[in-house]
Design an enzyme around this catalytic site. Structure first.
Site, PDB file in Angstrom:
ATOM      1  N   THR A  34       0.831  -1.206   0.000  1.00 27.61           N
ATOM      2  CA  THR A  34       0.000   0.000   0.000  1.00 27.61           C
ATOM      3  C   THR A  34       0.867   1.259   0.000  1.00 27.61           C
ATOM      4  O   THR A  34       1.987   1.237   0.511  1.00 27.61           O
ATOM      5  CB  THR A  34      -0.850  -0.052   1.284  1.00 27.61           C
ATOM      6  OG1 THR A  34      -1.710  -1.169   1.187  1.00 27.61           O
ATOM      7  CG2 THR A  34      -1.655   1.202   1.507  1.00 27.61           C
ATOM      8  N   GLY A  73      -0.246  -2.598   5.842  1.00 26.37           N
ATOM      9  CA  GLY A  73      -0.118  -3.871   6.562  1.00 26.37           C
ATOM     10  C   GLY A  73      -1.389  -4.684   6.484  1.00 26.37           C
ATOM     11  O   GLY A  73      -2.255  -4.437   5.645  1.00 26.37           O
ATOM     12  N   GLY A  81      -4.770  -5.591   6.820  1.00 26.53           N
ATOM     13  CA  GLY A  81      -5.942  -4.747   7.057  1.00 26.53           C
ATOM     14  C   GLY A  81      -6.856  -5.259   8.149  1.00 26.53           C
ATOM     15  O   GLY A  81      -7.364  -4.480   8.968  1.00 26.53           O
TER      16      GLY A  81
HETATM   17  N1  ASP Z   1      -3.572  -2.590   4.298  1.00 28.31           N
HETATM   18  C1  ASP Z   1      -3.866  -3.139   3.001  1.00 28.31           C
HETATM   19  C2  ASP Z   1      -5.127  -3.934   3.087  1.00 28.31           C
HETATM   20  O1  ASP Z   1      -5.279  -4.693   4.020  1.00 28.31           O
HETATM   21  C3  ASP Z   1      -2.783  -3.980   2.438  1.00 28.31           C
HETATM   22  C4  ASP Z   1      -1.365  -3.457   2.551  1.00 28.31           C
HETATM   23  O2  ASP Z   1      -1.113  -2.471   3.220  1.00 28.31           O
HETATM   24  O3  ASP Z   1      -0.453  -4.020   1.924  1.00 28.31           O
HETATM   25  O4  ASP Z   1      -5.923  -3.869   2.188  1.00 28.31           O
END
Ligand code: ASP
Length: 290
Positions: free
Chosen positions: A142, A194, A196
């Site tokens: 992300t 991270g 989610g």
């Molecule tokens: N936080 C994002 C989600 O869970 C994924 C990520 O940060 O890589 O959709």
């Protein structure tokens, strides 16, 4: 990271607005297939991209967010349109795409955002079973940005393709106010990345903002005339570390965050193997994590 910092700094250094800087930094990251946002995002179980994004204004506490959009190349631009042109805070799926079309955001074909690396990873997951190794060990992730401008405005934003092989319609923390992003000019601005489902459990961005807004020693305790102990010297970093510790301890998972406190002090923390991040100092020096 350098491109993203340049895109934002160019605007801020010319006296521009934090909203434009955050949007420009995130667009540059969405357009870079390295990251799990915009083009190059992970595919869901059905082999499609579904993107989420949010932009939040620290002065008004208004946010604009979109989730599960498949045909918008730069979902952060659409989140901004929701923030500026809609009475709503969050639009999802086909409704968000309809709003895009009605508000001057061109719709792309869903295939346009898919790159070979992600299609190959998705096929491997289908043939075998979903595994981090198929996705370069989840190294790409992300994206987010937080900016203060010289007019005192603070904005934060986050954009993601979400988790790989997610169920169609799954939405994580990223576009949810308080989870993947929060901004309050009286406290600070935060963007998270991270797992989610874990970040949502502890509402991590709001947790960070609440801590930033109430450093120890800032209020008298109710029962005594004595103040709390003074806050640690680098309180912004203390807050970032505390949030990641809480994520590990209460949600048993991994993630990270970047933030600026209300005085513009930056901090970042993570408990994954790596997290790419950087910031620009007030005099223009670029600091990029190794
Ligand atoms: N936080 C994002 C989600 O869970 C994924 C990520 O940060 O890589 O959709």
């Amino acid at each position: 990271m350098r491109h993203a910092l340049e895109a934002g700094w160019k605007i801020l250094n010319a006296g521009g607005r934090a909203i434009d800087a955050v949007e420009a930094a995130i667009v540059s990251l969405e357009d870079d297939p390295t990251f799990d946002a915009g083009i190059g995002s992970h595919l869901n179980r059905d082999g499609r991209v579904q993107l989420d994004a949010i932009l939040m204004d620290g002065a008004t506490l208004k946010a604009g967010s979109v989730a599960a959009v498949e045909r918008v190349r730069n979902p952060i631009r659409l989140a901004r349109r929701v923030l500026e042109r809609s009475d709503h805070m969050m639009l999802v799926g086909p409704g968000a795409e309809k709003f895009a079309a009605e508000n001057g955001i061109p719709l792309s074909g869903p295939e346009d955002l898919i790159i070979d690396r992600e299609r190959t990873a998705w096929r491997r997951c289908l043939e075998d079973s979903h595994a981090a190794e198929h996705h370069l060990g989840h190294e790409s992730g992300t994206v987010g940005a937080v900016a203060f401008d010289i007019h005192g405005y603070l904005f934060a934003g986050t954009s993601t393709g979400g988790t790989c092989c997610k169920f169609s319609g799954r939405v994580g923390d990223s576009p949810l106010i308080g989870c993947g992003c929060y901004a309050d000019a009286e406290a600070g601005g935060v963007s998270c990345t991270g797992h989610g489902e874990g970040i949502m459990k502890i509402v991590m961005a709001k947790m960070a903002t609440d801590l930033l807004g109430a450093p120890p020693g800032s209020r008298r305790t109710s029962r005594s005339k004595f103040r709390d102990p003074a806050p640690p010297q680098n309180y912004a970093q203390f807050v970032a570390d505390a949030c990641v510790r809480k994520l590990a301890h209460r949600a048993h998972t991994t993630g990270g965050l970047i933030l600026l406190d209300r005085d513009g002090h930056p901090a970042a923390a993570f408990n994954t193997t790596r997290m790419a991040y950087g910031f620009v100092e007030p005099k223009g020096a670029f600091c990029i994590a190794p």
